[in-house]
Design a protein around this motif. Structure first.
Motif, mmCIF file in Angstrom:
data_model
loop_
_atom_site.group_PDB
_atom_site.id
_atom_site.type_symbol
_atom_site.label_atom_id
_atom_site.label_comp_id
_atom_site.label_asym_id
_atom_site.label_seq_id
_atom_site.Cartn_x
_atom_site.Cartn_y
_atom_site.Cartn_z
ATOM 1 N N PHE A 1 3.796 -21.401 -40.670
ATOM 2 C CA PHE A 1 4.772 -22.485 -40.748
ATOM 3 C C PHE A 1 5.973 -22.051 -41.574
ATOM 4 C CE2 PHE A 1 0.718 -24.359 -39.852
ATOM 5 C CZ PHE A 1 1.015 -25.320 -38.895
ATOM 6 N N LEU A 2 7.167 -22.278 -41.025
ATOM 7 C CA LEU A 2 8.414 -22.001 -41.723
ATOM 8 C C LEU A 2 9.237 -23.283 -41.763
ATOM 9 C CD1 LEU A 2 9.423 -18.652 -39.949
ATOM 10 C CD2 LEU A 2 8.296 -18.901 -42.168
ATOM 11 N N ALA A 3 10.108 -23.390 -42.746
ATOM 12 C CA ALA A 3 11.020 -24.535 -42.840
ATOM 13 C C ALA A 3 12.315 -24.199 -42.107
ATOM 14 C CB ALA A 3 11.307 -24.853 -44.306
ATOM 15 N N PRO A 4 12.964 -25.195 -41.499
ATOM 16 C CA PRO A 4 14.240 -24.925 -40.828
ATOM 17 C C PRO A 4 15.363 -24.718 -41.843
ATOM 18 C CG PRO A 4 13.722 -27.255 -40.714
ATOM 19 C CD PRO A 4 12.547 -26.583 -41.356
ATOM 20 N N GLY A 5 16.384 -23.950 -41.441
ATOM 21 C CA GLY A 5 17.595 -23.827 -42.236
ATOM 22 C C GLY A 5 17.503 -22.951 -43.470
ATOM 23 N N ILE A 6 16.522 -22.034 -43.531
ATOM 24 C CA ILE A 6 16.331 -21.209 -44.729
ATOM 25 C C ILE A 6 16.166 -19.747 -44.319
ATOM 26 C CG2 ILE A 6 14.854 -20.753 -46.728
ATOM 27 C CD1 ILE A 6 13.991 -23.674 -46.630
ATOM 28 N N SER B 1 8.819 -15.604 -45.536
ATOM 29 C CA SER B 1 7.979 -14.529 -45.008
ATOM 30 C C SER B 1 6.610 -15.032 -44.584
ATOM 31 C CB SER B 1 7.819 -13.421 -46.052
ATOM 32 O OG SER B 1 7.067 -13.878 -47.153
ATOM 33 N N ILE B 2 6.009 -14.258 -43.699
ATOM 34 C CA ILE B 2 4.622 -14.473 -43.281
ATOM 35 C C ILE B 2 3.891 -13.151 -43.485
ATOM 36 C CG2 ILE B 2 5.315 -16.185 -41.553
ATOM 37 C CD1 ILE B 2 4.512 -13.928 -39.455
ATOM 38 N N GLU B 3 2.573 -13.210 -43.522
ATOM 39 C CA GLU B 3 1.789 -11.987 -43.624
ATOM 40 C C GLU B 3 0.853 -11.883 -42.432
ATOM 41 O OE1 GLU B 3 0.054 -11.836 -47.544
ATOM 42 O OE2 GLU B 3 1.944 -11.073 -48.363
ATOM 43 N N ILE B 4 0.849 -10.699 -41.842
ATOM 44 C CA ILE B 4 -0.008 -10.392 -40.697
ATOM 45 C C ILE B 4 -1.167 -9.549 -41.206
ATOM 46 C CG2 ILE B 4 -0.117 -9.184 -38.489
ATOM 47 C CD1 ILE B 4 2.903 -9.793 -38.182
ATOM 48 N N ASN B 5 -2.383 -9.959 -40.887
ATOM 49 C CA ASN B 5 -3.583 -9.306 -41.396
ATOM 50 C C ASN B 5 -4.008 -8.130 -40.517
ATOM 51 O OD1 ASN B 5 -5.853 -9.050 -43.144
ATOM 52 N ND2 ASN B 5 -7.112 -10.044 -41.578
ATOM 53 N N ASP C 1 -1.767 -11.908 -30.828
ATOM 54 C CA ASP C 1 -0.459 -12.500 -31.104
ATOM 55 C C ASP C 1 -0.637 -13.871 -31.747
ATOM 56 O OD1 ASP C 1 0.703 -10.252 -29.973
ATOM 57 O OD2 ASP C 1 0.825 -11.144 -27.985
ATOM 58 N N GLY C 2 0.442 -14.398 -32.320
ATOM 59 C CA GLY C 2 0.355 -15.669 -33.026
ATOM 60 C C GLY C 2 1.520 -16.587 -32.731
ATOM 61 N N THR C 3 1.675 -17.597 -33.560
ATOM 62 C CA THR C 3 2.701 -18.617 -33.355
ATOM 63 C C THR C 3 3.417 -18.906 -34.665
ATOM 64 O OG1 THR C 3 1.320 -19.617 -31.639
ATOM 65 C CG2 THR C 3 3.122 -20.960 -32.489
ATOM 66 N N ILE C 4 4.735 -19.094 -34.562
ATOM 67 C CA ILE C 4 5.568 -19.527 -35.676
ATOM 68 C C ILE C 4 5.936 -20.983 -35.408
ATOM 69 C CG2 ILE C 4 7.774 -19.230 -36.864
ATOM 70 C CD1 ILE C 4 5.907 -16.881 -37.279
ATOM 71 N N PHE C 5 5.606 -21.865 -36.329
ATOM 72 C CA PHE C 5 5.983 -23.273 -36.237
ATOM 73 C C PHE C 5 7.095 -23.523 -37.253
ATOM 74 C CE2 PHE C 5 1.535 -23.113 -34.992
ATOM 75 C CZ PHE C 5 1.522 -23.868 -33.825
ATOM 76 N N VAL C 6 8.189 -24.112 -36.807
ATOM 77 C CA VAL C 6 9.254 -24.485 -37.731
ATOM 78 C C VAL C 6 9.207 -26.000 -37.865
ATOM 79 C CG1 VAL C 6 11.729 -24.517 -38.156
ATOM 80 C CG2 VAL C 6 10.671 -22.496 -37.161
ATOM 81 N N VAL C 7 8.903 -26.452 -39.070
ATOM 82 C CA VAL C 7 8.775 -27.887 -39.354
ATOM 83 C C VAL C 7 9.428 -28.172 -40.699
ATOM 84 C CG1 VAL C 7 6.645 -28.214 -38.029
ATOM 85 C CG2 VAL C 7 6.501 -27.558 -40.405
ATOM 86 N N PRO C 8 10.028 -29.354 -40.841
ATOM 87 C CA PRO C 8 10.612 -29.701 -42.142
ATOM 88 C C PRO C 8 9.541 -29.769 -43.221
ATOM 89 C CG PRO C 8 11.328 -31.225 -40.442
ATOM 90 C CD PRO C 8 10.237 -30.383 -39.842
ATOM 91 N N GLU C 9 9.945 -29.498 -44.449
ATOM 92 C CA GLU C 9 9.025 -29.623 -45.572
ATOM 93 C C GLU C 9 8.640 -31.092 -45.743
ATOM 94 O OE1 GLU C 9 10.240 -27.595 -49.174
ATOM 95 O OE2 GLU C 9 11.755 -26.582 -47.979
ATOM 96 N N PRO C 10 7.453 -31.373 -46.266
ATOM 97 C CA PRO C 10 7.038 -32.759 -46.462
ATOM 98 C C PRO C 10 8.033 -33.570 -47.296
ATOM 99 C CG PRO C 10 5.184 -31.306 -46.785
ATOM 100 C CD PRO C 10 6.399 -30.438 -46.612
ATOM 101 N N SER C 11 8.637 -32.960 -48.314
ATOM 102 C CA SER C 11 9.586 -33.699 -49.142
ATOM 103 C C SER C 11 10.815 -34.105 -48.336
ATOM 104 C CB SER C 11 10.003 -32.872 -50.361
ATOM 105 O OG SER C 11 10.597 -31.663 -49.945
ATOM 106 N N SER C 12 11.228 -33.261 -47.385
ATOM 107 C CA SER C 12 12.350 -33.618 -46.510
ATOM 108 C C SER C 12 11.985 -34.797 -45.624
ATOM 109 C CB SER C 12 12.743 -32.434 -45.622
ATOM 110 O OG SER C 12 13.127 -31.345 -46.410
ATOM 111 N N MET C 13 10.742 -34.803 -45.145
ATOM 112 C CA MET C 13 10.286 -35.912 -44.292
ATOM 113 C C MET C 13 10.281 -37.222 -45.082
ATOM 114 S SD MET C 13 9.976 -34.655 -41.360
ATOM 115 C CE MET C 13 9.194 -35.998 -40.532
#
Length: 196
Positions: A32-37, A41-45, A166-178
């Motif tokens: 999960f990543l936040a939009p607009g930033i 980073s993510i880590e791949i195992n 392979d995997g997935t990147i989800f871009v969602v607003p942070e809970p505080s933004s919501m």
């Protein structure tokens, strides 16, 4: 022995043989990543169920999905906890346009190998993304071509069998933004009903 049972045993044997041959696994996972930033980073195992070793890696990644992809901004292999920590000649990027990243890394000491266990850190820029969405992060079948895949290299230059998921990147607003969006909407509703 019934033929269906023979087929089932043969299928299990084939799957088991593949699993033994390719003991190195790379799991991109879901992140999960936040939009607009930028700079997230993510880590791949990368792991092995045996004592497999590698001398290098050909890294190839692609972000696939709707327009305004999260952009790959950097890849790190040689930091504490990462796959090539303390033993690499550095990551050599050969191509990178944000959507596709290609490069290689090898061990610092020629003809040596390191354990095939650790993480790969991939950095993203989501400044062009305003809303939410999800994108595939592929290390295999890049540009829909099975020949375009990440791979590990042995000290003799041969390709080492590995299983890449392979995997997935989800871009969602942070809970505080919501919470801010919800409170703003609630305030607008209260203001509107107060005026009636």
């Amino acid at each position: 022995m019934p033929s269906k049972l023979k087929l089932a045993i043969m299928a299990i044997s084939i799957v088991s043989a593949d699993a033994v041959m390719a003991a190195i696994t790379v799991d991109v996972g879901n992140h999960f990543l936040a939009p607009g930033i930028s700079g997230q980073s993510i880590e791949i195992n990368v792991s092995t169920d045996t004592s497999d070793t590698i001398a290098g890696m050909n890294f190839l990644a692609e972000v696939v999905g709707p327009l305004s992809n999260p952009l790959i901004s950097d890849v790190h292999f040689d930091s504490p906890g990462l796959l090539f920590f303390g033993n690499s000649d550095g990551y050599n990027q050969s191509f990178g346009d944000g959507t596709i990243e290609q490069g290689s890394i090898t061990v610092a000491i020629p003809d040596s190998e390191i354990p095939a266990a650790g993480m790969i850190r991939v950095f993203f820029d989501t400044t062009s993304i305003v809303g939410t969405g999800n994108w595939s992060l592929r290390l295999t079948n890049v540009l829909d071509n099975p020949a375009n895949s990440s791979s590990f290299i042995a000290s003799d230059g041969s390709i080492i069998d590995a299983i890449f998921t392979d995997g997935t990147i989800f871009v969602v607003p942070e809970p505080s933004s919501m919470v801010l969006v919800f409170m703003s909407a609630l305030g607008a509703i209260c203001w509107r009903s107060r005026g009636e």
